[in-house]
Design a protein around this motif. Structure first.
Motif, PDB file in Angstrom:
ATOM      1  N   GLY A  35       0.821  -1.194   0.000  1.00  0.00           N
ATOM      2  CA  GLY A  35       0.000   0.000   0.000  1.00  0.00           C
ATOM      3  C   GLY A  35       0.851   1.238   0.000  1.00  0.00           C
ATOM      4  N   THR A  36       0.255   2.417  -0.005  1.00  0.00           N
ATOM      5  CA  THR A  36       1.016   3.656   0.014  1.00  0.00           C
ATOM      6  C   THR A  36       0.411   4.592   1.031  1.00  0.00           C
ATOM      7  OG1 THR A  36      -0.361   4.719  -1.630  1.00  0.00           O
ATOM      8  CG2 THR A  36       1.470   3.407  -2.447  1.00  0.00           C
ATOM      9  N   THR A  37       1.219   5.521   1.524  1.00  0.00           N
ATOM     10  CA  THR A  37       0.749   6.439   2.547  1.00  0.00           C
ATOM     11  C   THR A  37      -0.137   7.528   1.972  1.00  0.00           C
ATOM     12  OG1 THR A  37       2.733   7.776   2.237  1.00  0.00           O
ATOM     13  CG2 THR A  37       2.830   6.058   3.911  1.00  0.00           C
ATOM     14  N   TRP A  38      -0.170   7.637   0.606  1.00  0.00           N
ATOM     15  CA  TRP A  38      -0.961   8.723   0.033  1.00  0.00           C
ATOM     16  C   TRP A  38      -2.149   8.218  -0.755  1.00  0.00           C
ATOM     17  CZ3 TRP A  38      -0.890   7.830  -5.116  1.00  0.00           C
ATOM     18  CH2 TRP A  38       0.216   7.162  -5.644  1.00  0.00           C
ATOM     19  N   SER A  39      -2.398   6.899  -0.737  1.00  0.00           N
ATOM     20  CA  SER A  39      -3.482   6.355  -1.544  1.00  0.00           C
ATOM     21  C   SER A  39      -4.528   5.703  -0.670  1.00  0.00           C
ATOM     22  CB  SER A  39      -2.936   5.323  -2.536  1.00  0.00           C
ATOM     23  OG  SER A  39      -3.995   4.690  -3.209  1.00  0.00           O
ATOM     24  N   ALA A  40      -5.803   5.913  -1.032  1.00  0.00           N
ATOM     25  CA  ALA A  40      -6.910   5.261  -0.339  1.00  0.00           C
ATOM     26  C   ALA A  40      -7.354   4.027  -1.105  1.00  0.00           C
ATOM     27  CB  ALA A  40      -8.068   6.241  -0.192  1.00  0.00           C
ATOM     28  N   ARG A  41      -6.466   3.463  -1.909  1.00  0.00           N
ATOM     29  CA  ARG A  41      -6.780   2.306  -2.740  1.00  0.00           C
ATOM     30  C   ARG A  41      -7.151   1.122  -1.858  1.00  0.00           C
ATOM     31  NH1 ARG A  41      -2.478  -0.928  -6.497  1.00  0.00           N
ATOM     32  NH2 ARG A  41      -3.896  -1.625  -8.142  1.00  0.00           N
ATOM     33  N   PRO A  42      -8.276   0.425  -2.151  1.00  0.00           N
ATOM     34  CA  PRO A  42      -8.650  -0.740  -1.350  1.00  0.00           C
ATOM     35  C   PRO A  42      -7.536  -1.784  -1.347  1.00  0.00           C
ATOM     36  CG  PRO A  42     -10.429  -0.099  -2.825  1.00  0.00           C
ATOM     37  CD  PRO A  42      -9.238   0.709  -3.224  1.00  0.00           C
ATOM     38  N   LEU A  43      -7.372  -2.466  -0.232  1.00  0.00           N
ATOM     39  CA  LEU A  43      -6.299  -3.439  -0.091  1.00  0.00           C
ATOM     40  C   LEU A  43      -6.770  -4.799  -0.587  1.00  0.00           C
ATOM     41  CD1 LEU A  43      -4.947  -2.498   3.452  1.00  0.00           C
ATOM     42  CD2 LEU A  43      -4.122  -1.731   1.221  1.00  0.00           C
ATOM     43  N   ALA A  44      -6.030  -5.373  -1.548  1.00  0.00           N
ATOM     44  CA  ALA A  44      -6.332  -6.701  -2.080  1.00  0.00           C
ATOM     45  C   ALA A  44      -5.112  -7.210  -2.823  1.00  0.00           C
ATOM     46  CB  ALA A  44      -7.543  -6.653  -3.009  1.00  0.00           C
ATOM     47  N   LYS A  45      -4.955  -8.516  -2.846  1.00  0.00           N
ATOM     48  CA  LYS A  45      -3.836  -9.113  -3.565  1.00  0.00           C
ATOM     49  C   LYS A  45      -4.122  -9.136  -5.057  1.00  0.00           C
ATOM     50  CE  LYS A  45      -2.600 -11.907   0.421  1.00  0.00           C
ATOM     51  NZ  LYS A  45      -2.390 -13.262   0.943  1.00  0.00           N
ATOM     52  N   PRO A  46      -3.062  -9.251  -5.878  1.00  0.00           N
ATOM     53  CA  PRO A  46      -3.250  -9.215  -7.335  1.00  0.00           C
ATOM     54  C   PRO A  46      -4.287 -10.194  -7.874  1.00  0.00           C
ATOM     55  CG  PRO A  46      -0.932  -8.986  -6.805  1.00  0.00           C
ATOM     56  CD  PRO A  46      -1.631  -9.263  -5.510  1.00  0.00           C
ATOM     57  N   PRO A  47      -4.323 -11.477  -7.435  1.00  0.00           N
ATOM     58  CA  PRO A  47      -5.352 -12.366  -7.982  1.00  0.00           C
ATOM     59  C   PRO A  47      -6.764 -11.914  -7.658  1.00  0.00           C
ATOM     60  CG  PRO A  47      -3.607 -13.633  -6.937  1.00  0.00           C
ATOM     61  CD  PRO A  47      -3.390 -12.205  -6.552  1.00  0.00           C
ATOM     62  N   VAL A  48      -6.936 -11.298  -6.478  1.00  0.00           N
ATOM     63  CA  VAL A  48      -8.266 -10.816  -6.090  1.00  0.00           C
ATOM     64  C   VAL A  48      -8.643  -9.593  -6.918  1.00  0.00           C
ATOM     65  CG1 VAL A  48      -9.647  -9.933  -4.174  1.00  0.00           C
ATOM     66  CG2 VAL A  48      -7.983 -11.752  -3.775  1.00  0.00           C
ATOM     67  N   ARG A  49      -7.672  -8.736  -7.202  1.00  0.00           N
ATOM     68  CA  ARG A  49      -7.942  -7.573  -8.054  1.00  0.00           C
ATOM     69  C   ARG A  49      -8.359  -8.020  -9.450  1.00  0.00           C
ATOM     70  NH1 ARG A  49      -6.842  -2.924  -5.750  1.00  0.00           N
ATOM     71  NH2 ARG A  49      -5.399  -2.859  -3.991  1.00  0.00           N
ATOM     72  N   LYS A  50      -7.661  -9.036  -9.979  1.00  0.00           N
ATOM     73  CA  LYS A  50      -8.012  -9.544 -11.305  1.00  0.00           C
ATOM     74  C   LYS A  50      -9.429 -10.125 -11.298  1.00  0.00           C
ATOM     75  CE  LYS A  50      -6.681 -12.714 -14.970  1.00  0.00           C
ATOM     76  NZ  LYS A  50      -8.070 -13.197 -15.128  1.00  0.00           N
ATOM     77  N   LEU A  51      -9.762 -10.886 -10.249  1.00  0.00           N
ATOM     78  CA  LEU A  51     -11.109 -11.454 -10.145  1.00  0.00           C
ATOM     79  C   LEU A  51     -12.155 -10.358 -10.127  1.00  0.00           C
ATOM     80  CD1 LEU A  51     -13.150 -13.713  -9.608  1.00  0.00           C
ATOM     81  CD2 LEU A  51     -12.569 -13.550  -7.175  1.00  0.00           C
ATOM     82  N   ALA A  52     -11.913  -9.302  -9.337  1.00  0.00           N
ATOM     83  CA  ALA A  52     -12.874  -8.203  -9.267  1.00  0.00           C
ATOM     84  C   ALA A  52     -13.028  -7.524 -10.618  1.00  0.00           C
ATOM     85  CB  ALA A  52     -12.425  -7.193  -8.204  1.00  0.00           C
ATOM     86  N   LYS A  53     -11.914  -7.345 -11.318  1.00  0.00           N
ATOM     87  CA  LYS A  53     -11.977  -6.721 -12.639  1.00  0.00           C
ATOM     88  C   LYS A  53     -12.753  -7.586 -13.619  1.00  0.00           C
ATOM     89  CE  LYS A  53      -9.053  -5.157 -16.437  1.00  0.00           C
ATOM     90  NZ  LYS A  53      -7.682  -5.022 -16.962  1.00  0.00           N
ATOM     91  N   ASP A  54     -12.491  -8.899 -13.597  1.00  0.00           N
ATOM     92  CA  ASP A  54     -13.178  -9.806 -14.510  1.00  0.00           C
ATOM     93  C   ASP A  54     -14.678  -9.841 -14.249  1.00  0.00           C
ATOM     94  OD1 ASP A  54     -10.781 -10.395 -15.648  1.00  0.00           O
ATOM     95  OD2 ASP A  54     -10.508 -12.315 -14.622  1.00  0.00           O
ATOM     96  N   LEU A  55     -15.076  -9.716 -12.978  1.00  0.00           N
ATOM     97  CA  LEU A  55     -16.496  -9.784 -12.635  1.00  0.00           C
ATOM     98  C   LEU A  55     -17.156  -8.411 -12.617  1.00  0.00           C
ATOM     99  CD1 LEU A  55     -16.448 -12.463  -9.779  1.00  0.00           C
ATOM    100  CD2 LEU A  55     -16.918 -12.772 -12.207  1.00  0.00           C
ATOM    101  N   GLY A  56     -16.386  -7.361 -12.900  1.00  0.00           N
ATOM    102  CA  GLY A  56     -16.968  -6.018 -12.939  1.00  0.00           C
ATOM    103  C   GLY A  56     -17.293  -5.462 -11.568  1.00  0.00           C
ATOM    104  N   VAL A  57     -16.542  -5.843 -10.553  1.00  0.00           N
ATOM    105  CA  VAL A  57     -16.798  -5.393  -9.189  1.00  0.00           C
ATOM    106  C   VAL A  57     -15.841  -4.257  -8.827  1.00  0.00           C
ATOM    107  CG1 VAL A  57     -16.769  -6.062  -6.749  1.00  0.00           C
ATOM    108  CG2 VAL A  57     -17.639  -7.650  -8.471  1.00  0.00           C
ATOM    109  N   ASP A  58     -16.380  -3.153  -8.330  1.00  0.00           N
ATOM    110  CA  ASP A  58     -15.573  -2.032  -7.855  1.00  0.00           C
ATOM    111  C   ASP A  58     -15.093  -2.370  -6.450  1.00  0.00           C
ATOM    112  OD1 ASP A  58     -14.395   0.307  -7.104  1.00  0.00           O
ATOM    113  OD2 ASP A  58     -16.189   1.561  -7.323  1.00  0.00           O
ATOM    114  N   LEU A  59     -13.795  -2.524  -6.275  1.00  0.00           N
ATOM    115  CA  LEU A  59     -13.266  -2.912  -4.967  1.00  0.00           C
ATOM    116  C   LEU A  59     -13.587  -1.882  -3.887  1.00  0.00           C
ATOM    117  CD1 LEU A  59      -9.780  -4.459  -5.853  1.00  0.00           C
ATOM    118  CD2 LEU A  59     -11.808  -5.637  -5.015  1.00  0.00           C
ATOM    119  N   ALA A  60     -13.786  -0.633  -4.292  1.00  0.00           N
ATOM    120  CA  ALA A  60     -14.109   0.393  -3.311  1.00  0.00           C
ATOM    121  C   ALA A  60     -15.464   0.142  -2.663  1.00  0.00           C
ATOM    122  CB  ALA A  60     -14.092   1.774  -3.967  1.00  0.00           C
TER     123      ALA A  60
END
Length: 433
Positions: free
Chosen positions: A135-160
């Motif tokens: 993660g980064t100290t300046w980003s509010a990006r949701p925390l998830a591992k790369p395979p989970v991010r790919k799954l969310a992208k494939d299923l059209g899910v906004d991790l936020a």
């Protein structure tokens, strides 16, 4: 243009998501390209301003060509929207250029030496597959591992929008699955919009390229290289259809997609375990038969860009709930046209479901590199002799095509008979599995 597959030589630019003058950030997707294997989105590896798009949409570009240039030192004058590829003018001698890498690929462009500032890292922990992201100290990006991010992208899910349940607020695969509605049936993607035809036109010519071109070449190569044999079996699948309904109403498969294809896929995996030699390949160069001790189960899908066969990696290790999730993810990704080249590589056995079109059966052509393919026909209510009486029963026909160089009639027949026997008496999923 990078080689986004394995050894591909060209790709067509389908869509630009940016234009000259736009600000881009590291990891932002800037365009979509279609290779001979799939449509792929390309990210930018810089923070900066788009200077020039080198090729317009619809252009087929060789791997290695520069397709976009980005000024990473601040705002730059906007270049033309999408001109034909030209070599940039050389800078004045008093301003020696600094060569900077451009978008993922091989080209370079001229620009300032300053790169984007390095992020300040903060460690996070998580559960699931692979290594946790940083993660980064300046980003509010949701925390998830790369395979989970790919799954969310494939299923059209906004991790936020996903509620995390993992340690330290990390989003898990189950969190993503809970956030998405049950996937649609494992059928084919909607047909492509018809090509506009002028009044009175007698012909329409459509360029053969991308996925369709690659599929055509593969099918010709397979049909005229491997000696195909096709066998058929028609049987009573009523008990399996009843089991589908029972699983739908039970708690073990709650929230998961349960349909006949799921149980057919499971029956295939059990039959492969009983007949492992069916899961093999012919290596002509080495003059060897390659017996594979894993099953990457391909599911043929028709898409607007042509037929694709993504596969479920190591499907033989998956219990029924996990296999259901894998099928749902595969279908949703194919429907969106987001199947990656990696998802279509390494298949060992394929299922093609022609029954969704109301077709009784067919003689499928082998997917290159595989020894067998199963076609599933329509499931229809028909008169059938059951316990000595003619009764209406759910009946279907399976067709198995196999490479007769390494699969003889006995093996092919035994394998097909096993699948039918399992689906006639689905309790064999337990006793044989």
């Amino acid at each position: 243009m990078p080689d986004v597959g394995e050894g591909l030589t060209e790709a067509e630019i389908l869509s630009w998501y940016v234009k000259p003058g736009d600000t881009v950030t590291d990891g932002q997707v800037v365009c979509e390209v279609e290779t001979a294997k799939a449509a792929v989105e390309l990210p930018i590896p810089f923070d900066g301003t788009v200077h020039e798009l080198r090729f317009p949409e619809g252009t087929t570009v060789d791997v290695g060509e520069v397709i976009i240039s980005v000024n990473v030192g601040g705002d730059a004058p906007a270049g033309p929207a999408a001109p034909a590829a030209e070599t940039p003018a050389a800078p004045a001698p008093s301003e020696p250029p600094v060569r900077e890498p451009v978008l993922v690929g091989y080209g370079v462009t001229e620009g300032p030496t300053r790169r984007r500032p390095r992020r300040q890292e903060a460690a996070v922990t998580g559960v699931g597959e692979g290594e946790p992201e940083v993660g980064t100290t300046w980003s509010a990006r949701p925390l998830a591992k790369p395979p989970v991010r790919k799954l969310a992208k494939d299923l059209g899910v906004d991790l936020a929008s996903v509620t995390p349940t993992g340690p330290e607020g990390v989003i898990t695969r189950d969190d993503v699955h809970r956030a998405v509605a049950p996937a649609a049936p494992a059928t084919v993607a909607p047909a492509a919009a018809p090509v506009p035809v002028s009044v009175g036109a007698r012909e329409t010519r459509v360029p053969i390229k991308g996925v369709r071109k690659a599929t055509a070449a593969a099918m010709v190569g397979s049909a005229f290289t491997a000696p195909h044999v096709t066998e058929f079996v028609t049987f009573d699948i009523t008990r399996t259809m009843k089991l589908v309904e029972e699983l739908k109403s039970g708690t073990d498969m709650a929230g998961l997609r349960v349909n006949p294809l799921l149980l057919i896929a499971k029956a295939v995996l059990v039959a492969v375990k009983r007949n492992p030699d069916i899961n093999a390949a012919w290596d002509e160069a080495a003059q060897e038969i390659v017996r594979k001790h894993y099953v990457n189960l391909g599911i043929a899908a028709a898409t607007p860009r042509g037929l694709i066969v993504p596969n479920i990696k190591d499907a033989h290790t998956q219990a029924l709930p996990e296999l259901s999730r894998s099928l749902s993810e595969l279908v949703a990704t194919a429907r969106e046209g987001k199947t990656t080249p990696a998802a279509m590589q390494g298949g060992t056995f394929t299922i093609t479901n022609v029954g969704v079109f109301g077709v009784d059966t067919g003689t499928p052509i082998l997917n290159p590199g595989e020894s067998a393919i199963l076609a599933v026909g329509a499931i229809k209510l028909q008169p059938w002799v059951h316990k000595g009486k003619v009764k209406p029963r759910q009946v279907t026909t399976l067709a198995l095509s196999f490479d007769h160089r390494l699969v003889d009639g006995e093996l092919g027949s035994r394998f097909l008979a096993d699948i039918a026997a399992i689906l006639e008496q689905p309790k064999r999923l337990v006793t044989w599995g």
